[in-house]
Scaffold this motif. Sequence first.
Motif, PDB file in Angstrom:
ATOM      1  N   ARG A 240       0.837  -1.216   0.000  1.00 49.19           N
ATOM      2  CA  ARG A 240       0.000   0.000   0.000  1.00 49.19           C
ATOM      3  C   ARG A 240       0.863   1.253   0.000  1.00 49.19           C
ATOM      4  NH1 ARG A 240      -3.137  -3.384   3.458  1.00 49.19           N
ATOM      5  NH2 ARG A 240      -2.142  -2.542   5.328  1.00 49.19           N
ATOM      6  N   ARG A 241       1.936   1.256   0.801  1.00 45.48           N
ATOM      7  CA  ARG A 241       2.818   2.425   0.808  1.00 45.48           C
ATOM      8  C   ARG A 241       3.503   2.603  -0.544  1.00 45.48           C
ATOM      9  NH1 ARG A 241       4.165   0.280   5.957  1.00 45.48           N
ATOM     10  NH2 ARG A 241       6.032  -0.686   5.051  1.00 45.48           N
ATOM     11  N   PHE A 242       3.997   1.505  -1.109  1.00 46.82           N
ATOM     12  CA  PHE A 242       4.674   1.594  -2.409  1.00 46.82           C
ATOM     13  C   PHE A 242       3.716   2.091  -3.483  1.00 46.82           C
ATOM     14  CE2 PHE A 242       6.038  -0.132  -6.480  1.00 46.82           C
ATOM     15  CZ  PHE A 242       7.383   0.195  -6.498  1.00 46.82           C
ATOM     16  N   PHE A 243       2.498   1.604  -3.468  1.00 47.99           N
ATOM     17  CA  PHE A 243       1.513   2.014  -4.463  1.00 47.99           C
ATOM     18  C   PHE A 243       1.191   3.502  -4.328  1.00 47.99           C
ATOM     19  CE2 PHE A 243      -2.752   2.403  -6.258  1.00 47.99           C
ATOM     20  CZ  PHE A 243      -2.609   1.701  -7.448  1.00 47.99           C
ATOM     21  N   SER A 244       1.054   3.967  -3.095  1.00 53.25           N
ATOM     22  CA  SER A 244       0.728   5.381  -2.885  1.00 53.25           C
ATOM     23  C   SER A 244       1.853   6.284  -3.373  1.00 53.25           C
ATOM     24  CB  SER A 244       0.454   5.629  -1.402  1.00 53.25           C
ATOM     25  OG  SER A 244      -0.609   4.824  -0.940  1.00 53.25           O
ATOM     26  N   TRP A 245       3.090   5.951  -2.987  1.00 56.88           N
ATOM     27  CA  TRP A 245       4.230   6.757  -3.420  1.00 56.88           C
ATOM     28  C   TRP A 245       4.405   6.700  -4.936  1.00 56.88           C
ATOM     29  CZ3 TRP A 245       6.524  10.542  -1.063  1.00 56.88           C
ATOM     30  CH2 TRP A 245       6.545  10.585   0.329  1.00 56.88           C
ATOM     31  N   THR A 246       4.153   5.563  -5.527  1.00 61.73           N
ATOM     32  CA  THR A 246       4.295   5.448  -6.977  1.00 61.73           C
ATOM     33  C   THR A 246       3.288   6.335  -7.697  1.00 61.73           C
ATOM     34  OG1 THR A 246       5.070   3.161  -6.743  1.00 61.73           O
ATOM     35  CG2 THR A 246       4.286   3.835  -8.909  1.00 61.73           C
ATOM     36  N   VAL A 247       2.061   6.380  -7.201  1.00 63.97           N
ATOM     37  CA  VAL A 247       1.051   7.238  -7.816  1.00 63.97           C
ATOM     38  C   VAL A 247       1.452   8.704  -7.716  1.00 63.97           C
ATOM     39  CG1 VAL A 247      -1.340   8.036  -7.618  1.00 63.97           C
ATOM     40  CG2 VAL A 247      -0.827   5.593  -7.452  1.00 63.97           C
ATOM     41  N   VAL A 248       1.975   9.093  -6.565  1.00 60.12           N
ATOM     42  CA  VAL A 248       2.405  10.493  -6.381  1.00 60.12           C
ATOM     43  C   VAL A 248       3.562  10.830  -7.324  1.00 60.12           C
ATOM     44  CG1 VAL A 248       3.417  12.127  -4.748  1.00 60.12           C
ATOM     45  CG2 VAL A 248       1.586  10.589  -4.003  1.00 60.12           C
ATOM     46  N   LEU A 249       4.572   9.956  -7.361  1.00 57.83           N
ATOM     47  CA  LEU A 249       5.731  10.216  -8.223  1.00 57.83           C
ATOM     48  C   LEU A 249       5.345  10.205  -9.697  1.00 57.83           C
ATOM     49  CD1 LEU A 249       8.480   8.110  -6.398  1.00 57.83           C
ATOM     50  CD2 LEU A 249       8.183  10.597  -6.389  1.00 57.83           C
ATOM     51  N   ALA A 250       4.426   9.330 -10.081  1.00 62.84           N
ATOM     52  CA  ALA A 250       3.990   9.286 -11.471  1.00 62.84           C
ATOM     53  C   ALA A 250       3.266  10.572 -11.856  1.00 62.84           C
ATOM     54  CB  ALA A 250       3.078   8.080 -11.694  1.00 62.84           C
ATOM     55  N   ALA A 251       2.467  11.098 -10.933  1.00 55.45           N
ATOM     56  CA  ALA A 251       1.770  12.355 -11.210  1.00 55.45           C
ATOM     57  C   ALA A 251       2.751  13.512 -11.360  1.00 55.45           C
ATOM     58  CB  ALA A 251       0.770  12.647 -10.095  1.00 55.45           C
ATOM     59  N   VAL A 252       3.756  13.555 -10.489  1.00 55.42           N
ATOM     60  CA  VAL A 252       4.773  14.610 -10.584  1.00 55.42           C
ATOM     61  C   VAL A 252       5.555  14.500 -11.885  1.00 55.42           C
ATOM     62  CG1 VAL A 252       6.896  15.500  -9.539  1.00 55.42           C
ATOM     63  CG2 VAL A 252       4.956  14.842  -8.086  1.00 55.42           C
ATOM     64  N   ALA A 253       5.939  13.273 -12.260  1.00 57.08           N
ATOM     65  CA  ALA A 253       6.693  13.078 -13.494  1.00 57.08           C
ATOM     66  C   ALA A 253       5.862  13.441 -14.714  1.00 57.08           C
ATOM     67  CB  ALA A 253       7.162  11.622 -13.588  1.00 57.08           C
ATOM     68  N   ALA A 254       4.565  13.118 -14.671  1.00 54.95           N
ATOM     69  CA  ALA A 254       3.705  13.430 -15.812  1.00 54.95           C
ATOM     70  C   ALA A 254       3.571  14.937 -16.019  1.00 54.95           C
ATOM     71  CB  ALA A 254       2.323  12.803 -15.614  1.00 54.95           C
ATOM     72  N   VAL A 255       3.610  15.693 -14.923  1.00 55.22           N
ATOM     73  CA  VAL A 255       3.482  17.150 -15.031  1.00 55.22           C
ATOM     74  C   VAL A 255       4.820  17.809 -15.356  1.00 55.22           C
ATOM     75  CG1 VAL A 255       2.895  19.258 -13.772  1.00 55.22           C
ATOM     76  CG2 VAL A 255       1.497  17.192 -13.486  1.00 55.22           C
ATOM     77  N   GLY A 256       5.866  17.399 -14.656  1.00 50.93           N
ATOM     78  CA  GLY A 256       7.154  18.064 -14.815  1.00 50.93           C
ATOM     79  C   GLY A 256       7.972  17.605 -15.991  1.00 50.93           C
ATOM     80  N   PHE A 257       7.793  16.377 -16.430  1.00 50.03           N
ATOM     81  CA  PHE A 257       8.619  15.839 -17.514  1.00 50.03           C
ATOM     82  C   PHE A 257       7.762  15.328 -18.666  1.00 50.03           C
ATOM     83  CE2 PHE A 257      10.733  15.154 -13.437  1.00 50.03           C
ATOM     84  CZ  PHE A 257      11.952  15.795 -13.639  1.00 50.03           C
ATOM     85  N   ALA A 258       6.659  15.988 -18.915  1.00 44.68           N
ATOM     86  CA  ALA A 258       5.732  15.525 -19.952  1.00 44.68           C
ATOM     87  C   ALA A 258       6.390  15.520 -21.323  1.00 44.68           C
ATOM     88  CB  ALA A 258       4.483  16.402 -19.955  1.00 44.68           C
ATOM     89  N   SER A 259       7.089  16.612 -21.674  1.00 42.12           N
ATOM     90  CA  SER A 259       7.704  16.703 -23.002  1.00 42.12           C
ATOM     91  C   SER A 259       8.814  15.687 -23.177  1.00 42.12           C
ATOM     92  CB  SER A 259       8.248  18.115 -23.226  1.00 42.12           C
ATOM     93  OG  SER A 259       9.220  18.440 -22.232  1.00 42.12           O
ATOM     94  N   ALA A 260       9.624  15.505 -22.138  1.00 44.23           N
ATOM     95  CA  ALA A 260      10.719  14.526 -22.228  1.00 44.23           C
ATOM     96  C   ALA A 260      10.174  13.106 -22.357  1.00 44.23           C
ATOM     97  CB  ALA A 260      11.622  14.636 -20.999  1.00 44.23           C
TER      98      ALA A 260
END
Length: 426
Positions: A240-260
């Motif tokens: 559950r902890r890994f899944f939660s952190w992964t969702v958060v990091l994926a959202a950040v990556a999708a916003v900050g590194f969308a073009s890359a």
Amino acid sequence: MSTLSGAEPRPAGAPRIIGIVWGLLVLNTLGSAGAKTIVPLPRSLIQMVTMGALVAAFTLALAVNLRLRIRPSAYVLLLTLLLVSSIISSAHLESGFGALFRCFRLTLFVGTLWLLTRWWNGGLTFVRHHIRMYFAVLGSVAAGLAVSPGAALPDLYGGRLVGALWPLTPPQIGQYAAVIIGLTVLLLLGRRTDKKSAAVIIVPSLVLLALTHTRTATLGLIVGLVLAIGSLLLTSAAARRFFSWTVVLAAVAAVGFASALQSWFLRGQSQENFSSLTGRAKVWDALLSAPRSTSEQLFGVGLGDKSFGGLPIDNSWLAVYNEQGLIGVTLVAVIIVVLGGVALLRPPSLQRACAIFLISYCAMASYTEAGLGDASPYLLHLALAASLLALPAEATVLSTPDVPRLAMPELPRQRVPRWARRSEAT
């Protein structure tokens, strides 16, 4: 490293040579076609090595299982039926004598799996063998990159990572990296390894996966891990902890590194080339529109090199349809459905999560990669899933046979005097 050794006990009576047998199966499924290597290797030599590895695997498995003790396995039984169908289709020699040779190879592959079923008991031993061997393969890729970066990142493949010491294509390297990353992450969540040992496996594999620019392997890894970890959410706090952190990091990556991420995903291709799946769709349309007899529709044209008109098919279902017909497609579909159904019926566990990851990955990759109808890494991944879903062998309980009792005559009851009963009462 605990990722590779761990505290998981080996199956009862399993010799250490079983790991060698599994490694030889991995070597056999590496293939003989790929990029140009630093030292040119004749294809005949590579085929000799891979085929020799399969013969050695079957011989060693037979040597440690001379009494031919096997366990029931729906997966291997279905593979046997697929083998019979392949022999029937290849007997017409429409694909040449090479089809019969491929049938012989598939026979040894399936036979070796039957011999190994004796040690399939739902443990993680074969998972560790799987990680070890594919990590060794990735080690050779990394060594080739260090020795000759130009040969490992050739312009012919658009700068994607290939095997410079052994001819491996970018999709192959991406597949091996994705599979061992997913399995190691699950071992970490299941506390079967420590963070340091897991990082030694995961970090280099992620780097190699990124260098291959393989979209299929990346999506297969993500989808497979989501489904596998999802099966552990109700029973594992770490999941559950890994899944939660992964969702958060994926959202950040999708916003900050969308073009890359978009540029990496497109690999410099045009929209038309991307929509046609790098030209695969044209080959698929030509294969489906080609005229076929009733026999070819049912049984196919025999095992071949997974190509049509000189171009790779790159789709497991169409490759099976071309070579093994509708019967082969039905058997492969039943394999996926049976393994997936058994996995869903099992109670939540680490073994079940690993099996779900492997099954979902192979199902995802089957759309753009061939290999579900012949001896290949995908069939080996599914064999690993089948070993994880196997029930532990029940221990034989030795019971003492019933011994007839001797009939003893009943003794007459003695009458107790009144004074004795009064003394007992006081």
